[in-house]
Write an enzyme that holds these catalytic residues in place. Structure first.
Site, PDB file in Angstrom:
ATOM      1  N   ASN A  88     -21.781 -19.946  32.743  1.00  0.00           N
ATOM      2  CA  ASN A  88     -22.110 -18.580  32.928  1.00  0.00           C
ATOM      3  C   ASN A  88     -21.349 -17.633  33.929  1.00  0.00           C
ATOM      4  OD1 ASN A  88     -23.721 -15.722  32.594  1.00  0.00           O
ATOM      5  ND2 ASN A  88     -24.303 -16.467  34.881  1.00  0.00           N
ATOM      6  N   SER A 138     -17.500 -13.638  25.210  1.00  0.00           N
ATOM      7  CA  SER A 138     -17.369 -12.030  24.984  1.00  0.00           C
ATOM      8  C   SER A 138     -16.588 -11.648  23.709  1.00  0.00           C
ATOM      9  CB  SER A 138     -16.853 -11.258  26.087  1.00  0.00           C
ATOM     10  OG  SER A 138     -16.971  -9.841  25.938  1.00  0.00           O
ATOM     11  N   TYR A 157      -9.937 -10.170  32.091  1.00  0.00           N
ATOM     12  CA  TYR A 157     -11.036 -10.719  31.354  1.00  0.00           C
ATOM     13  C   TYR A 157     -10.961 -11.075  29.845  1.00  0.00           C
ATOM     14  CZ  TYR A 157     -16.293 -10.697  30.426  1.00  0.00           C
ATOM     15  OH  TYR A 157     -17.398 -11.179  29.960  1.00  0.00           O
ATOM     16  N   LYS A 161     -11.303 -14.748  28.374  1.00  0.00           N
ATOM     17  CA  LYS A 161     -12.485 -15.035  27.550  1.00  0.00           C
ATOM     18  C   LYS A 161     -11.912 -15.768  26.112  1.00  0.00           C
ATOM     19  CE  LYS A 161     -16.073 -14.279  29.654  1.00  0.00           C
ATOM     20  NZ  LYS A 161     -16.685 -15.435  30.276  1.00  0.00           N
TER      21      LYS A 161
END
Length: 243
Positions: A88, A138, A157, A161
């Site tokens: 996580n 995501s 990001y 991802k």
């Protein structure tokens, strides 16, 4: 007794996963991995559940820290295997694409860190019963969905991802014959420190759905990428997310 290792447990989604798990099952051991235990919410959970939640100091970009974490978890399991790994821990920074200067550091945490933690804990996971590895991804990392997220200014990001999704598929293929289920979940746009106050959902709502998916997946879900399910939200219908 099911055992979990959750990275990034001291705040946000990781903290809420830890809280919901420990409050829903008395027969559970949670190795809550975080760089420190100084956040008030995390300290409160550790104090209220001292026999079920064990803080594991962990910096996912440090091989020495990971080795120490494996030693601690192995010692505490006392011959048992680790059942579930939830990767996580992650970072997200806003910037215009041409101004992005954090790609290397973001990759070290969001991708390389997941790889380093996963491979380090595989030996004791092979002795576990559930053999589940959940990587928190995501939908903004979906290449197919980028037209929908064109105005979301988090380029590092998005890139990391997308890379995490491929890493997940590679591990899923590598470990399928050993009975592992390795998969991604997009937890939704949640009201955390990273998500901000204008996000769609309270963190409790997103995490509840993530844990429902975690509890229900099996071998047929190996290598899949799921969205959460929230009644009343058309974009949260537990569909498989396109790569």
């Amino acid at each position: 007794m099911t055992s979990y290792l959750i990275t990034g447990s001291s705040r946000g989604i990781g903290l809420e996963i830890t809280r919901q798990l420990v409050e829903s099952n008395a027969e559970i051991t949670i190795f809550a991995a975080a760089r420190s235990a100084t956040s008030p919410g995390f300290q409160d959970l550790l104090e209220r559940h001292p026999t079920q939640i064990i803080h594991v100091p962990l910096e996912v970009t440090s091989e020495n820290s990971i080795k120490a974490a494996v030693s601690l978890v192995t010692e505490k399991l006392n011959g048992r295997g680790l059942d579930v790994l939830i990767n996580n821990a992650g970072v997200m920074n806003a910037a215009r694409l041409e101004d992005m200067t954090d790609l290397d550091e973001t990759f070290r945490i969001n991708v390389s860190g997941v790889h380093s933690v996963t491979r380090a804990f595989l030996p004791i996971m092979r002795e576990g019963r559930e053999k589940k590895i959940l990587n928190m991804s995501s939908t903004v990392g979906s290449i197919a969905l980028q037209p929908d997220f064109r105005m979301t200014p988090v380029p590092s990001y998005k890139v990391t991802k997308a890379a995490l999704n491929m890493l997940t598929v590679l591990y899923a293929d590598e470990l399928k014959d050993e009975g592992f289920t390795v998969f991604c979940v997009s937890p939704g746009w949640l009201k955390t420190e990273l998500g901000g106050e204008h996000a769609d959902l309270p963190v409790e709502t997103g995490v509840k759905s993530v844990l429902e998916i975690l509890s229900s997946v099996g071998g047929e879900d190996n290598g899949q990428f799921f969205n959460i399910e929230v009644p009343g939200w058309e974009k949260y219908q537990r569909e498989k997310v396109p790569w």
